[in-house]
Scaffold this motif. Structure first.
Motif, short mmCIF file in Angstrom:
data_model
loop_
_atom_site.label_atom_id
_atom_site.label_comp_id
_atom_site.label_asym_id
_atom_site.label_seq_id
_atom_site.Cartn_x
_atom_site.Cartn_y
_atom_site.Cartn_z
N ILE A 118 0.86 -1.18 0.00
CA ILE A 118 0.00 0.00 0.00
C ILE A 118 0.90 1.23 0.00
N LEU A 120 0.79 5.87 0.13
CA LEU A 120 0.04 7.12 0.32
C LEU A 120 0.18 7.90 -0.97
N ILE A 139 -8.00 6.86 4.81
CA ILE A 139 -7.39 5.60 5.21
C ILE A 139 -8.46 4.51 5.14
N SER A 149 -2.28 1.23 7.56
CA SER A 149 -2.17 2.60 7.04
C SER A 149 -1.54 3.53 8.07
N MET A 153 2.28 5.53 8.16
CA MET A 153 2.50 6.96 8.36
C MET A 153 3.36 7.25 9.59
N THR A 202 -4.53 6.51 1.35
CA THR A 202 -3.78 5.26 1.38
C THR A 202 -4.51 4.25 0.50
N TYR A 218 3.84 6.80 -5.49
CA TYR A 218 3.39 7.07 -4.12
C TYR A 218 4.30 8.09 -3.43
N ARG A 221 5.44 4.50 1.09
CA ARG A 221 4.84 3.16 1.00
C ARG A 221 5.08 2.40 2.30
N ASP A 222 4.36 1.30 2.47
CA ASP A 222 4.50 0.48 3.67
C ASP A 222 5.85 -0.22 3.68
#
Length: 272
Positions: A118, A120, A139, A149, A153, A202, A218, A221-222
């Motif tokens: 995922i 943002l 989110i 999410s 962040m 997200t 993005y 990212r995660d």
């Protein structure tokens, strides 16, 4: 005469018993025969993976039918209720959350097939530092993806979450929010659309890709994508069945991987 009639009756009853036993044995054998017609729940994104693996499923001797659902809860509920034999779309933490929230008895097959990520995203800003004070950020509203999410962040230094727990975070657990971001909870499949109205959102790589957008564009990212594996989901009673193992293996054949990678252009990463 009476003895003769009794003898004939005895022989007739014996014959009926043999036929009944034969039919019972046949029916028992038929009832235990290996399942070949498999109904698999999916969403509009994962359907492409199923189609890429269909030839491998048929080669293994199965007749797959793909049933597309508008959201992942409905897809898992179809498996739980027995309307579908399996699902292929959801990551493992999402499935576990479903089991907890809905009283489900679902299991994910191993080995795991692949994972995605995922990010943002924003249609208005090109850099994370450009997000203004009070920015509205979408989110995902389900427990596991909301948690993911917020952790993403926090990892990027945008917010700080409470130290009192390790997971299951909600917006209530935000203890520091320097830019006073306003978080708007939205169903995961709708977060991409929210980019038209909100400052950022997200979104799963998969939904960005399926919407014709660049999933690599993005802001952040995660960092823990591998912890969210995706593979076939079945009722726990079926996880050791031959059909479940074979269908799950069908996604990782050379032909299936080529088809999935060819369609998704790197959205998914296969476990090695």
């Amino acid at each position: 005469m009476l003895k003769k009639s009794l003898l004939v009756l005895s022989m007739f009853l014996g014959l009926l018993l043999l036929v009944a036993c034969g039919n019972s044995s046949s029916n028992s054998k038929e009832g235990n025969s290996e399942k070949k017609d498999i109904r698999i729940a999916c969403n509009s994104v994962s359907e492409a993976s199923l189609k890429a693996a269909k030839a491998s499923m048929k080669k293994a001797g199965y007749n797959p039918e793909f049933v597309v659902f508008s959201n992942n809860i409905e897809a898992l509920q179809a498996v739980q209720d027995g309307n579908c034999d399996a699902s292929f779309a959801q990551h493992e933490p999402f499935m576990k959350s479903f089991n907890k929230q809905k009283g489900g008895d679902l299991s994910m097959m191993k080995p795991h097939v692949y994972y995605t990520g995922i990010g943002l995203y924003s249609n208005k800003y090109d850099n994370i530092d450009d997000l203004p004070d009070g920015a509205q950020i979408a989110i995902m509203n389900d427990a596991m993806n909301r948690d993911n999410s917020l952790l993403m962040m926090q990892d990027a230094g945008l917010i700080k979450l409470t130290d009192s727990k390790k997971s299951g975070f909600t917006t209530i657990d935000i203890v520091e929010n320097p830019k006073n971001f306003n978080f708007v909870e939205i169903e995961q499949a709708q977060t991409v659309r929210s980019l038209e109205d909100l400052d950022a959102a997200t979104c799963f790589f998969t939904f960005m890709f399926n919407s014709g957008k660049d999933y690599e564009d993005y802001l952040i990212r995660d960092q823990h994508a591998k912890d969210f594996p995706i593979s076939l989901i079945v009722k726990t009673e079926n996880k050791n069945s031959d059909w479940a193992k074979s269908i799950n293996d069908s996604f990782t054949t050379k032909e299936s991987k080529k088809g999935i990678n060819g369609h998704f252009k790197g959205v998914f990463t296969f476990y090695e």
